[in-house]
Design a protein around this motif. Structure first.
Motif, PDB file in Angstrom:
ATOM      1  N   LEU A  14       9.388   4.929  46.500  1.00 35.76           N
ATOM      2  CA  LEU A  14       8.334   5.670  46.184  1.00 35.76           C
ATOM      3  C   LEU A  14       7.469   4.783  44.987  1.00 35.76           C
ATOM      4  CD1 LEU A  14       9.494   8.988  45.771  1.00 35.76           C
ATOM      5  CD2 LEU A  14       7.880   8.400  47.526  1.00 35.76           C
ATOM      6  N   GLY A  17       6.840   0.901  47.153  1.00 33.40           N
ATOM      7  CA  GLY A  17       6.081   0.812  48.626  1.00 33.40           C
ATOM      8  C   GLY A  17       6.953  -0.049  49.782  1.00 33.40           C
ATOM      9  N   ARG A  18       6.542  -0.604  50.717  1.00 40.19           N
ATOM     10  CA  ARG A  18       7.423  -1.288  51.728  1.00 40.19           C
ATOM     11  C   ARG A  18       8.035  -2.387  51.215  1.00 40.19           C
ATOM     12  NH1 ARG A  18       4.067  -3.296  56.624  1.00 40.19           N
ATOM     13  NH2 ARG A  18       3.811  -1.234  56.671  1.00 40.19           N
ATOM     14  N   GLU A  60      10.066   1.748  54.043  1.00 45.51           N
ATOM     15  CA  GLU A  60       8.899   2.665  53.258  1.00 45.51           C
ATOM     16  C   GLU A  60       9.185   4.117  53.401  1.00 45.51           C
ATOM     17  OE1 GLU A  60       5.142   0.958  54.089  1.00 45.51           O
ATOM     18  OE2 GLU A  60       4.988   2.241  56.121  1.00 45.51           O
ATOM     19  N   SER A  62       6.951   7.734  53.868  1.00 52.75           N
ATOM     20  CA  SER A  62       5.891   8.456  54.204  1.00 52.75           C
ATOM     21  C   SER A  62       4.927   8.830  53.136  1.00 52.75           C
ATOM     22  CB  SER A  62       5.806   9.428  55.057  1.00 52.75           C
ATOM     23  OG  SER A  62       4.687  10.055  55.308  1.00 52.75           O
ATOM     24  N   ARG A  63       3.447   8.579  52.826  1.00 52.12           N
ATOM     25  CA  ARG A  63       3.044   8.694  51.586  1.00 52.12           C
ATOM     26  C   ARG A  63       2.660  10.274  51.719  1.00 52.12           C
ATOM     27  NH1 ARG A  63      -2.289   4.734  52.573  1.00 52.12           N
ATOM     28  NH2 ARG A  63      -0.985   2.625  52.509  1.00 52.12           N
ATOM     29  N   ARG A  64       3.248  11.008  52.430  1.00 52.02           N
ATOM     30  CA  ARG A  64       2.995  12.512  52.617  1.00 52.02           C
ATOM     31  C   ARG A  64       4.155  13.038  51.840  1.00 52.02           C
ATOM     32  NH1 ARG A  64       2.425  13.752  58.737  1.00 52.02           N
ATOM     33  NH2 ARG A  64       4.164  12.271  58.605  1.00 52.02           N
ATOM     34  N   TYR A  65       5.138  12.350  51.519  1.00 52.93           N
ATOM     35  CA  TYR A  65       6.209  12.816  50.776  1.00 52.93           C
ATOM     36  C   TYR A  65       5.907  12.878  49.208  1.00 52.93           C
ATOM     37  CZ  TYR A  65      11.197  13.577  49.401  1.00 52.93           C
ATOM     38  OH  TYR A  65      12.165  13.574  48.568  1.00 52.93           O
ATOM     39  N   GLN A  66       6.528  13.925  48.597  1.00 57.84           N
ATOM     40  CA  GLN A  66       6.366  13.673  47.148  1.00 57.84           C
ATOM     41  C   GLN A  66       7.822  14.276  46.803  1.00 57.84           C
ATOM     42  OE1 GLN A  66       3.038  15.988  46.047  1.00 57.84           O
ATOM     43  NE2 GLN A  66       1.624  14.338  46.367  1.00 57.84           N
TER      44      GLN A  66
END
Length: 303
Positions: A14, A17-18, A60, A62-66
């Motif tokens: 997080l 990133g990748r 990586e 997903s950007r939607r994950y928090q």
């Protein structure tokens, strides 16, 4: 242990990133195969890990994950506050102080068992520090005059990435278009600093990634010294020169090993300041250098 590593892997991805399996394996000190199994475990736990193939590939999230913000414990908040207090004391930065006040308001009451007071680091030019931070923020090149450790003075125009405190001094980490590589510049050696109107020519990696790569190709030459310390200098050699005790002699003297950077001057000056309380045994050429320096000093005061 595995659960802790999976949580740490999630936070690392997080934050960074990748990242390739090889880099993750190196960071967490496990095999690439273990990293692959860990990624499978994260997917089974519902964390959307994405695998990207190719030379720039890796794992990586997903950007939607928090993450749930309540995962932070009172002890986590205490550590965050400690770090922010250290940053604010080191830089005198108003925004850092404001961030500290915001976190203090929302953090659970918990005892801080460590205090980081870096106010001594403000003894340099804090205005220069803030100027360079501004240049990083607006992504504009800076121009300055620089005198290196060989006493050579040149003009430089570089793209600043971050201001770094390491090796007991403040440095600017920047990309030199002339060199085509990243360099560090000691702030105390910089003068006539100005922010130009030149935008960055590229997107730069995170500062910690650049520093890690530079450490892997560290070109500094290290030198091992064997010294004998009188009892009254023993603690100072350990404190100021990071001496490693090898042997305690019957007469109270201590044999130590010192590892220093050959081209730096601070350790040499420290050895001279200890006078006859420390004797260099090896290497022989350094004994000659000390003798030469001492004779020049004596010649000044005998005039």
């Amino acid at each position: 242990m595995k659960t802790d590593r999976l949580y740490a892997l999630t936070l690392y991805l997080l934050s960074n990133g990748r990242t390739s399996a090889r880099e993750l394996a190196k960071h967490f000190e496990v095999s690439p195969r273990t990293i692959q199994r860990d990624m499978d475990s994260l997917c089974l736990a519902g964390i959307p890990v994405v695998s990207v193939n190719g030379t720039a590939g890796g794992y990586e999230i997903s950007r939607r994950y928090q993450l749930d913000r309540h995962l932070a414990t009172p002890e986590d908040y205490a550590r965050i506050l400690t770090a922010l207090q250290g940053l604010a004391s080191a830089t005198g930065d108003r925004k850092a102080r404001e961030t500290l006040e915001k976190i203090a308001l929302v953090s659970p009451k918990s005892r801080q068992d460590i205090v980081l007071d870096f106010s001594v680091l403000q003894e340099g030019d804090t205005a220069l520090l803030h100027t360079l931070q501004s240049a990083v923020a607006v992504k504009r090149a800076v121009r300055f005059t620089y005198t290196n450790n060989k006493n050579e003075t040149r003009s430089h125009t570089v793209e600043p990435v971050a201001v770094v405190y390491r090796w007991y001094a403040w440095y600017l980490l920047a990309f030199s278009k002339v060199r085509g590589d990243y360099r560090t510049y000691k702030l105390v050696r910089m003068s006539d600093v100005e922010i130009t109107g030149l935008p960055f020519t590229r997107e730069h990696p995170a500062a910690h990634r650049i520093l890690e790569q530079n450490e892997e190709k560290d070109s500094r030459k290290y030198l091992d010294l064997l010294v004998k310390c009188r009892p009254e200098a023993r603690m100072r050699a350990i404190e100021y020169l990071k001496g490693t005790v090898l042997e305690q002699c019957e007469n109270g003297d201590t044999l130590m090993r010192l590892t220093v950077v050959e081209d730096e001057q601070l350790w040499f000056g420290t050895l001279l300041s200890l006078g006859d309380k420390v004797e260099i045994l090896e290497p022989a050429w350094l004994r000659e250098r000390i003798l030469e320096a001492a004779e020049k000093i004596i010649s000044i005061y005998r005039k």
